[in-house]
Scaffold this active site. Sequence first.
Site, short mmCIF file in Angstrom:
data_model
loop_
_atom_site.label_atom_id
_atom_site.label_comp_id
_atom_site.label_asym_id
_atom_site.label_seq_id
_atom_site.Cartn_x
_atom_site.Cartn_y
_atom_site.Cartn_z
N ARG A 119 24.93 -15.89 -6.52
CA ARG A 119 24.32 -15.19 -7.68
C ARG A 119 22.99 -15.83 -8.10
NH1 ARG A 119 29.79 -15.26 -9.46
NH2 ARG A 119 30.75 -13.28 -8.95
N LYS A 141 8.69 -10.32 -6.79
CA LYS A 141 9.28 -9.17 -6.08
C LYS A 141 9.83 -9.68 -4.76
CE LYS A 141 6.70 -5.18 -7.78
NZ LYS A 141 5.80 -4.07 -7.41
N GLU A 183 -6.55 -7.37 -0.20
CA GLU A 183 -5.88 -7.57 -1.50
C GLU A 183 -6.78 -8.36 -2.45
OE1 GLU A 183 -3.15 -6.19 -2.51
OE2 GLU A 183 -2.05 -5.63 -0.69
N LYS A 225 -2.97 -12.32 -10.93
CA LYS A 225 -1.61 -11.79 -10.73
C LYS A 225 -0.66 -12.41 -11.75
CE LYS A 225 1.89 -10.15 -7.77
NZ LYS A 225 2.38 -9.77 -6.47
N GLU A 235 7.41 -4.36 -13.97
CA GLU A 235 6.64 -3.14 -13.69
C GLU A 235 7.12 -1.93 -14.49
OE1 GLU A 235 5.30 -2.85 -9.56
OE2 GLU A 235 5.24 -0.68 -9.81
N ARG A 239 1.85 -3.53 -14.84
CA ARG A 239 1.86 -4.19 -13.52
C ARG A 239 1.44 -3.22 -12.42
NH1 ARG A 239 6.16 -8.55 -10.96
NH2 ARG A 239 5.31 -8.50 -8.85
N ASN A 243 -1.07 -1.83 -7.83
CA ASN A 243 -0.87 -0.85 -6.75
C ASN A 243 -2.14 -0.05 -6.45
OD1 ASN A 243 1.82 -1.61 -6.58
ND2 ASN A 243 2.40 -0.20 -8.23
N HIS A 246 -2.65 1.54 -3.08
CA HIS A 246 -1.40 1.44 -2.34
C HIS A 246 -0.69 2.78 -2.17
CE1 HIS A 246 -2.13 -2.79 -2.80
NE2 HIS A 246 -0.99 -3.13 -2.24
N HIS A 250 0.46 2.97 1.46
CA HIS A 250 1.87 2.98 1.88
C HIS A 250 2.17 4.22 2.72
CE1 HIS A 250 3.22 0.11 -1.57
NE2 HIS A 250 3.02 -0.55 -0.45
N HIS A 263 -0.84 -4.15 6.58
CA HIS A 263 -0.77 -3.68 5.19
C HIS A 263 -2.16 -3.63 4.54
CE1 HIS A 263 0.91 -3.02 1.25
NE2 HIS A 263 0.29 -4.10 0.78
P1 NAD Z 1 4.05 -11.47 7.91
O1 NAD Z 1 4.85 -12.34 7.04
O2 NAD Z 1 4.78 -10.58 8.84
O3 NAD Z 1 3.03 -12.38 8.74
C1 NAD Z 1 2.13 -11.77 9.63
C2 NAD Z 1 2.13 -12.49 11.01
O4 NAD Z 1 1.45 -13.72 10.89
C3 NAD Z 1 3.53 -12.83 11.51
O5 NAD Z 1 3.57 -12.61 12.89
C4 NAD Z 1 3.66 -14.32 11.22
O6 NAD Z 1 4.54 -14.97 12.11
C5 NAD Z 1 2.25 -14.79 11.40
N1 NAD Z 1 1.86 -15.96 10.62
C6 NAD Z 1 2.15 -16.22 9.34
N2 NAD Z 1 1.52 -17.32 8.92
C7 NAD Z 1 0.82 -17.79 9.97
C8 NAD Z 1 -0.05 -18.89 10.15
N3 NAD Z 1 -0.37 -19.70 9.15
N4 NAD Z 1 -0.59 -19.07 11.38
C9 NAD Z 1 -0.31 -18.21 12.40
N5 NAD Z 1 0.47 -17.14 12.29
C10 NAD Z 1 1.04 -16.93 11.08
O7 NAD Z 1 3.05 -10.54 7.09
P2 NAD Z 1 2.31 -10.66 5.69
O8 NAD Z 1 1.12 -9.81 5.82
O9 NAD Z 1 2.14 -12.06 5.25
O10 NAD Z 1 3.32 -9.99 4.68
C11 NAD Z 1 3.72 -8.65 4.81
C12 NAD Z 1 5.00 -8.47 4.06
O11 NAD Z 1 4.80 -8.79 2.69
C13 NAD Z 1 5.56 -7.08 4.11
O12 NAD Z 1 6.95 -7.13 4.32
C14 NAD Z 1 5.28 -6.53 2.71
O13 NAD Z 1 6.21 -5.55 2.31
C15 NAD Z 1 5.41 -7.78 1.90
N6 NAD Z 1 4.71 -7.76 0.61
C16 NAD Z 1 5.39 -8.14 -0.48
C17 NAD Z 1 4.77 -8.18 -1.72
C18 NAD Z 1 5.52 -8.68 -2.92
O14 NAD Z 1 5.00 -8.59 -4.03
N7 NAD Z 1 6.72 -9.21 -2.75
C19 NAD Z 1 3.42 -7.82 -1.83
C20 NAD Z 1 2.73 -7.42 -0.69
C21 NAD Z 1 3.38 -7.40 0.54
N1 GLY Z 2 2.34 -6.43 -4.87
C1 GLY Z 2 2.45 -5.72 -6.08
C2 GLY Z 2 3.25 -6.42 -7.12
O1 GLY Z 2 3.62 -7.56 -6.96
O2 GLY Z 2 3.51 -5.84 -8.12
#
Ligand code: NAD
Ligand code: GLY
Length: 362
Positions: A119, A141, A183, A225, A235, A239, A243, A246, A250, A263
Amino acid sequence: MATKVQVKLGERAYSIAIGCALPSLVSVENAQGHRAMIVSDSTVDPLYGAACQNRLEARGVVCQRVIVPAGEATKSLQWVEFLYSKAAEAGLDRSSILVALGGGMVGDLVGFVAATYLRGIRFVQMPTTLLAMVDSSVGGKTGINLSQGKNLVGAFYQPMEVEADLDRLQTLPRREYVSGLAEIVKYGVIWDASLFHLLEKHADELLARDPVLLEKVVARCCEIKAEVVAIDEREIGPRAILNFGHTLGHALEKVDGYGQWLHGEAVAIGMCYAARLSVAVEGFAAEEADRIRNLLLKFGLPVGVSGDRRASWPLLRQAMGADKKTVRNRLRFVLAKKLGSVVIGCEPGDDKLEEIWNVCCQ
Ligand code: NAD
Ligand code: GLY
C-alpha cells in the site's frame, strides 16, 4: 554543487537535486540501514547501475539491482507483477526504498509499484533522460499501459526525492535528447517567456549539452512544474496547462503506432498545431506562433506532417476524442494567449480543428 528545487506539497513535499556528479542521494540519512531496490532498464543498468549501487552501499544501505527490458512495452502489468515478486523476495518492507534509475518508462513503472506494494513504500526518482528530468520524474504521475491505451492504470504518488544527475545525459542518443527539448520549449510557451527567449538565444549550446546551461534550464523547468503541481496536484484544473501540444501529440502517437514518433516529437507537432489554433481562435500573435515553430525546427524537431496526411484526420479526431482527459467527446485544448501564458478548456469546434490540421499537412 547542485541546484535544489522544492516541490511544496505539505507532508508529501520533496526536493529535486539537479547538477553534475551529484555527490549522494539528497536525503541519504533517510535511507541508512534500510533496504533499497534499484530498478533500471537493460540499457541504463550497464551504464549507471553499479555506480548507483556502490554509492548507496557505501552509505550503509542494503541494496540490490533489478533489470527490466528497455522499451515502452515493459510499462505493463506483467512487469509490475515481476517487480512485486522481486520486492517480496528481497524482503522490502514499509521502510524500504525503490529507486527508479532510468527514463520515464522506468519512472512510471517503478512509481506505480511503489504506490501499490505494501500500500505504498518510499521511492526515489533518478531520471536519466532529458524528458524524465524535466517532466515525468516530477509531479507524481505514475502508471502503466494496457493494450487498450497508454497510461490507463496509475496513481498519483510522489517520490521522496528526485536526483537529476546531468552527467547521465551524455550517453543519451541524440534523438532521445532532442525529444526532451520539446517539453522544455513547452514550459517557455505555457509559463515563462524569458525561458523561451533564453532557449532561442542559446539553442546551439543546449544542443551541445552544455552542462552549465543544462543545469539552469532543467532547474527552471522543474521549478515551473513544481509550482503547477503544488497548485493542482491531481489535475482538477490548472495542471492541464502541462498538456499544451499533447492532445494532438498523443493522438499522433496512437494513430501512427507507438514507436513511430518519440513522445517529444509528437508533442512538437502538437504544439505547432495548438499554436496555429491559438492564432485562429485566441488572438495569439502569428509572429509568436512562428517563433515556436522556428525554435522547434532549430532543435531538429518535426513541426508538421506531409500533405498526404490530410486523410488521416478522422482517425486523429477519433483518437483525440478517446483520450482519457476528454469529457463527453468534447475536445478541449490548451491554447496560447501570448508567449508564457495559456488558457485551458478551449473548444475551437470541429471545423476549425480540421482546417488547422490541413495547414499542418504541407
Ligand atoms: P524511456 O524511459 O523509454 O527512455 C528512452 C530510451 O533511452 C530507452 O531505450 C532507455 O533505455 C534509454 N536511456 C535512458 N536513459 C539513458 C541514458 N542516460 N543513456 C543512454 N540511454 C538511455 O523514455 P522517456 O522518453 O524517458 O519516457 C517516456 C515515458 O515517460 C513514456 O512511458 C511516457 O508515458 C512517460 N511520461 C510520463 C510522464 C509523467 O508525468 N509521469 C510525463 C511524460 C512522459
Ligand atoms: N506530464 C504532464 C503532467 O505531469 O501533468
